[in-house]
Design a protein around this motif. Structure first.
Motif, PDB file in Angstrom:
ATOM      1  N   TRP A 120     -23.915  11.982  -2.422  1.00  0.00           N
ATOM      2  CA  TRP A 120     -23.279  12.328  -1.156  1.00  0.00           C
ATOM      3  C   TRP A 120     -21.984  13.063  -1.442  1.00  0.00           C
ATOM      4  N   PRO A 121     -21.564  13.967  -0.534  1.00  0.00           N
ATOM      5  CA  PRO A 121     -20.286  14.614  -0.746  1.00  0.00           C
ATOM      6  C   PRO A 121     -19.189  13.570  -0.813  1.00  0.00           C
ATOM      7  N   GLY A 122     -18.361  13.688  -1.867  1.00  0.00           N
ATOM      8  CA  GLY A 122     -17.208  12.813  -1.947  1.00  0.00           C
ATOM      9  C   GLY A 122     -17.502  11.456  -2.526  1.00  0.00           C
ATOM     10  N   THR A 123     -18.771  11.198  -2.975  1.00  0.00           N
ATOM     11  CA  THR A 123     -19.053   9.922  -3.621  1.00  0.00           C
ATOM     12  C   THR A 123     -19.465  10.205  -5.043  1.00  0.00           C
ATOM     13  N   GLY A 124     -19.585   9.194  -5.829  1.00  0.00           N
ATOM     14  CA  GLY A 124     -19.853   9.369  -7.217  1.00  0.00           C
ATOM     15  C   GLY A 124     -18.653  10.019  -7.836  1.00  0.00           C
ATOM     16  N   ALA A 125     -18.680  10.737  -8.963  1.00  0.00           N
ATOM     17  CA  ALA A 125     -17.413  11.337  -9.248  1.00  0.00           C
ATOM     18  C   ALA A 125     -17.306  11.908 -10.606  1.00  0.00           C
ATOM     19  N   ALA A 126     -16.536  12.979 -10.674  1.00  0.00           N
ATOM     20  CA  ALA A 126     -16.004  13.396 -11.949  1.00  0.00           C
ATOM     21  C   ALA A 126     -14.808  12.513 -12.226  1.00  0.00           C
ATOM     22  N   ALA A 127     -14.431  12.440 -13.454  1.00  0.00           N
ATOM     23  CA  ALA A 127     -13.381  11.491 -13.808  1.00  0.00           C
ATOM     24  C   ALA A 127     -12.075  11.783 -13.112  1.00  0.00           C
ATOM     25  N   ASP A 128     -11.733  13.080 -12.902  1.00  0.00           N
ATOM     26  CA  ASP A 128     -10.458  13.395 -12.275  1.00  0.00           C
ATOM     27  C   ASP A 128     -10.587  13.668 -10.807  1.00  0.00           C
ATOM     28  N   GLY A 129     -11.777  13.507 -10.242  1.00  0.00           N
ATOM     29  CA  GLY A 129     -11.953  13.703  -8.803  1.00  0.00           C
ATOM     30  C   GLY A 129     -12.087  15.150  -8.405  1.00  0.00           C
ATOM     31  N   ARG A 130     -12.015  16.105  -9.376  1.00  0.00           N
ATOM     32  CA  ARG A 130     -12.080  17.516  -9.005  1.00  0.00           C
ATOM     33  C   ARG A 130     -13.418  18.136  -9.362  1.00  0.00           C
TER      34      ARG A 130
ATOM     35  N   PRO B  95     -19.046  22.484  -2.538  1.00  0.00           N
ATOM     36  CA  PRO B  95     -17.952  22.933  -1.667  1.00  0.00           C
ATOM     37  C   PRO B  95     -17.758  22.038  -0.452  1.00  0.00           C
ATOM     38  N   LEU B  96     -18.741  21.199  -0.129  1.00  0.00           N
ATOM     39  CA  LEU B  96     -18.608  20.300   1.016  1.00  0.00           C
ATOM     40  C   LEU B  96     -18.068  18.935   0.611  1.00  0.00           C
ATOM     41  N   ALA B  97     -17.700  18.780  -0.663  1.00  0.00           N
ATOM     42  CA  ALA B  97     -17.255  17.479  -1.151  1.00  0.00           C
ATOM     43  C   ALA B  97     -15.955  17.066  -0.474  1.00  0.00           C
TER      44      ALA B  97
ATOM     45  N   GLU C  58     -13.711   7.601  -5.664  1.00  0.00           N
ATOM     46  CA  GLU C  58     -14.886   6.765  -5.952  1.00  0.00           C
ATOM     47  C   GLU C  58     -15.444   6.141  -4.671  1.00  0.00           C
ATOM     48  N   LEU C  59     -14.558   5.762  -3.739  1.00  0.00           N
ATOM     49  CA  LEU C  59     -15.016   5.188  -2.475  1.00  0.00           C
ATOM     50  C   LEU C  59     -15.700   6.229  -1.600  1.00  0.00           C
ATOM     51  N   GLY C  60     -15.269   7.476  -1.701  1.00  0.00           N
ATOM     52  CA  GLY C  60     -15.896   8.536  -0.920  1.00  0.00           C
ATOM     53  C   GLY C  60     -15.254   8.716   0.436  1.00  0.00           C
TER      54      GLY C  60
ATOM     55  N   MET D   2       0.838  -1.199   0.000  1.00  0.00           N
ATOM     56  CA  MET D   2       0.000   0.000   0.000  1.00  0.00           C
ATOM     57  C   MET D   2       0.875   1.250   0.000  1.00  0.00           C
ATOM     58  N   THR D   3       0.455   2.269  -0.735  1.00  0.00           N
ATOM     59  CA  THR D   3       1.145   3.549  -0.674  1.00  0.00           C
ATOM     60  C   THR D   3       0.671   4.323   0.549  1.00  0.00           C
ATOM     61  N   THR D   4       1.343   5.456   0.816  1.00  0.00           N
ATOM     62  CA  THR D   4       0.981   6.258   1.989  1.00  0.00           C
ATOM     63  C   THR D   4      -0.449   6.762   1.901  1.00  0.00           C
ATOM     64  N   LEU D   5      -0.884   7.170   0.701  1.00  0.00           N
ATOM     65  CA  LEU D   5      -2.239   7.702   0.549  1.00  0.00           C
ATOM     66  C   LEU D   5      -3.281   6.627   0.859  1.00  0.00           C
ATOM     67  N   THR D   6      -3.057   5.409   0.368  1.00  0.00           N
ATOM     68  CA  THR D   6      -3.982   4.308   0.665  1.00  0.00           C
ATOM     69  C   THR D   6      -3.952   3.966   2.148  1.00  0.00           C
ATOM     70  N   GLU D   7      -2.759   3.953   2.742  1.00  0.00           N
ATOM     71  CA  GLU D   7      -2.651   3.671   4.170  1.00  0.00           C
ATOM     72  C   GLU D   7      -3.431   4.692   4.985  1.00  0.00           C
ATOM     73  N   ARG D   8      -3.335   5.958   4.606  1.00  0.00           N
ATOM     74  CA  ARG D   8      -4.057   7.009   5.326  1.00  0.00           C
ATOM     75  C   ARG D   8      -5.564   6.801   5.210  1.00  0.00           C
ATOM     76  N   TYR D   9      -6.020   6.396   4.009  1.00  0.00           N
ATOM     77  CA  TYR D   9      -7.452   6.176   3.813  1.00  0.00           C
ATOM     78  C   TYR D   9      -7.932   4.997   4.658  1.00  0.00           C
ATOM     79  N   VAL D  10      -7.180   3.889   4.623  1.00  0.00           N
ATOM     80  CA  VAL D  10      -7.568   2.710   5.389  1.00  0.00           C
ATOM     81  C   VAL D  10      -7.583   3.011   6.875  1.00  0.00           C
ATOM     82  N   TRP D  11      -6.563   3.739   7.339  1.00  0.00           N
ATOM     83  CA  TRP D  11      -6.502   4.086   8.773  1.00  0.00           C
ATOM     84  C   TRP D  11      -7.672   4.987   9.172  1.00  0.00           C
ATOM     85  N   ALA D  12      -7.990   5.981   8.327  1.00  0.00           N
ATOM     86  CA  ALA D  12      -9.091   6.899   8.629  1.00  0.00           C
ATOM     87  C   ALA D  12     -10.421   6.163   8.688  1.00  0.00           C
ATOM     88  N   ALA D  13     -10.606   5.178   7.824  1.00  0.00           N
ATOM     89  CA  ALA D  13     -11.859   4.418   7.830  1.00  0.00           C
ATOM     90  C   ALA D  13     -11.917   3.475   9.025  1.00  0.00           C
ATOM     91  N   ALA D  14     -10.800   2.800   9.311  1.00  0.00           N
ATOM     92  CA  ALA D  14     -10.796   1.797  10.381  1.00  0.00           C
ATOM     93  C   ALA D  14     -11.015   2.397  11.755  1.00  0.00           C
TER      94      ALA D  14
END
Length: 346
Positions: free
Chosen positions: A150-160, A167-169, A57-59, A1-13
């Motif tokens: 939901w904010p942060g779910t679904g998605a534009a292709a580049d995530g932006r 603004p709450l995404a 995509e995971l949100g 896992m990269t650092t970004l994935t590790e941060r996501y997994v830790w934040a969710a767990a």
């Protein structure tokens, strides 16, 4: 896992019960890895973009964790629940305490006695209730007036694209740093805090033996009134000890909304009595005032009094806000999507 994935997994767990964390971490890491591999194999993204797109995509990790633990957020609806909760904790951590401290200071200056404590607490509780009610009402209206995902779910292709539309995404840049990444910064804070507390404790004792210099020699004129040794100076030593213990606790556990509230209380416990003693004319010793008074006119006394109160309030307010900001940034950097929380430093 990269650092970004590790941060996501830790934040969710961290959002689920401890008994579920290992399973969630394993399943989520595999899910992210599979999504990244699929994007790379299809030629849609390079590895770095594929990882970011997979997380978008995971949100929001807390929203994802809620679906794993079967604890759907339904207070005001799932769309803005986690944004509402974070903003509520952030505001409640300092606004009621600040309102109570400000009202107590005004009542003390107006000549109030110990009864101002009860009145200030009542004002703080009232502000806290109103803040929670009106903030919840605003988010309920936003929930019912809004549309889309939901904010942060679904998605534009580049995530932006979704972040620009809402603004709450949520975006991956808001993920908290891993605990071990923040420890060096907490160690520096701990050392600095303990050093300053030791200096303060030493000065509190040293001032009793004279701080006034006349003709190149120090006079045995204490700065603070000797009568304060009956209660208030020991009280300050207790506060210093509590601050030291609090600093050690922060080093071991990091900042959180609860610790930010404790920090606000400790600052108020220092500032309110100190200003009250000053306004009542009980802070400085008569000998010290007798030495300096001949050198000051009425305007100078008034200006110095305002400056003293401003310095005490400013220093305590700065420290309280600093703790709130650190708590808002998840003890390090980047968990909230409001004021001052866009840092992506490692």
């Amino acid at each position: 896992m990269t650092t970004l994935t590790e941060r996501y997994v830790w934040a969710a767990a961290r959002s689920v019960p401890e008994s579920q964390r290992e399973e969630l971490s394993r399943d989520l890491a595999e899910r992210i890895a599979d999504t990244i591999d699929a994007r790379i194999e299809s030629g849609a993204s390079d590895p770095e973009s594929a990882e970011r797109d997979a997380l978008v995509e995971l949100g929001h990790p807390a929203t994802l964790a809620a679906s794993y633990s079967d604890r759907p957020p339904m207070l005001i609806g799932p769309r803005y629940y986690f944004v509402w909760r974070r903003l509520l904790i952030f505001l409640e951590s300092f606004i009621p305490a600040t309102a109570a401290a400000a009202s107590a200071l005004g009542l003390v200056i107006a000549g109030g006695g110990w009864e101002v404590v009860g009145q200030a607490i009542g004002i703080g509780v009232t502000v806290a209730v109103h803040l929670a009610f009106w903030l919840t009402l605003v988010f309920a209206l936003i929930e019912r007036a809004g549309s889309g995902q939901w904010p942060g779910t679904g998605a534009a292709a580049d995530g932006r694209g979704s972040a620009e539309a809402d603004p709450l995404a949520w975006t991956p840049e808001q993920l908290p740093q891993l605990p071990e990444s923040r420890r060096p910064h907490r160690r520096a804070d701990l050392i600095a805090t303990l050093v300053w507390l030791c200096i303060a404790a030493g000065l509190l004792l040293w001032q009793q033996f004279g701080v006034v210099w006349e003709d190149g020699e120090r006079s045995a004129v204490p700065l603070l009134s000797p009568e304060l040794w009956a209660f208030w100076i020991p009280y300050l030593y207790v506060l210093i000890a509590l601050e030291a213990g609090f600093a050690v606790w922060i080093f071991r556990n990091d900042w959180s909304p609860a610790s930010a509230v404790v920090n606000v209380v400790l600052n108020a416990a220092f500032a309110v009595p100190l200003i009250w003693l000053f306004v009542e004319g009980r802070l400085f010793s008569d000998e010290f005032l007798a030495v300096v008074s001949p050198h000051l006119d009425a305007d100078a006394v008034r200006a110095l009094s305002v400056l003293f109160v401003a310095l005490v309030v400013g220093a305590c307010l700065w420290d309280a806000i600093d703790g709130i900001v650190k708590a808002a940034k998840g003890g390090g950097r980047g968990t909230l999507s409001f004021p001052g929380n866009r840092s992506t430093r490692p």
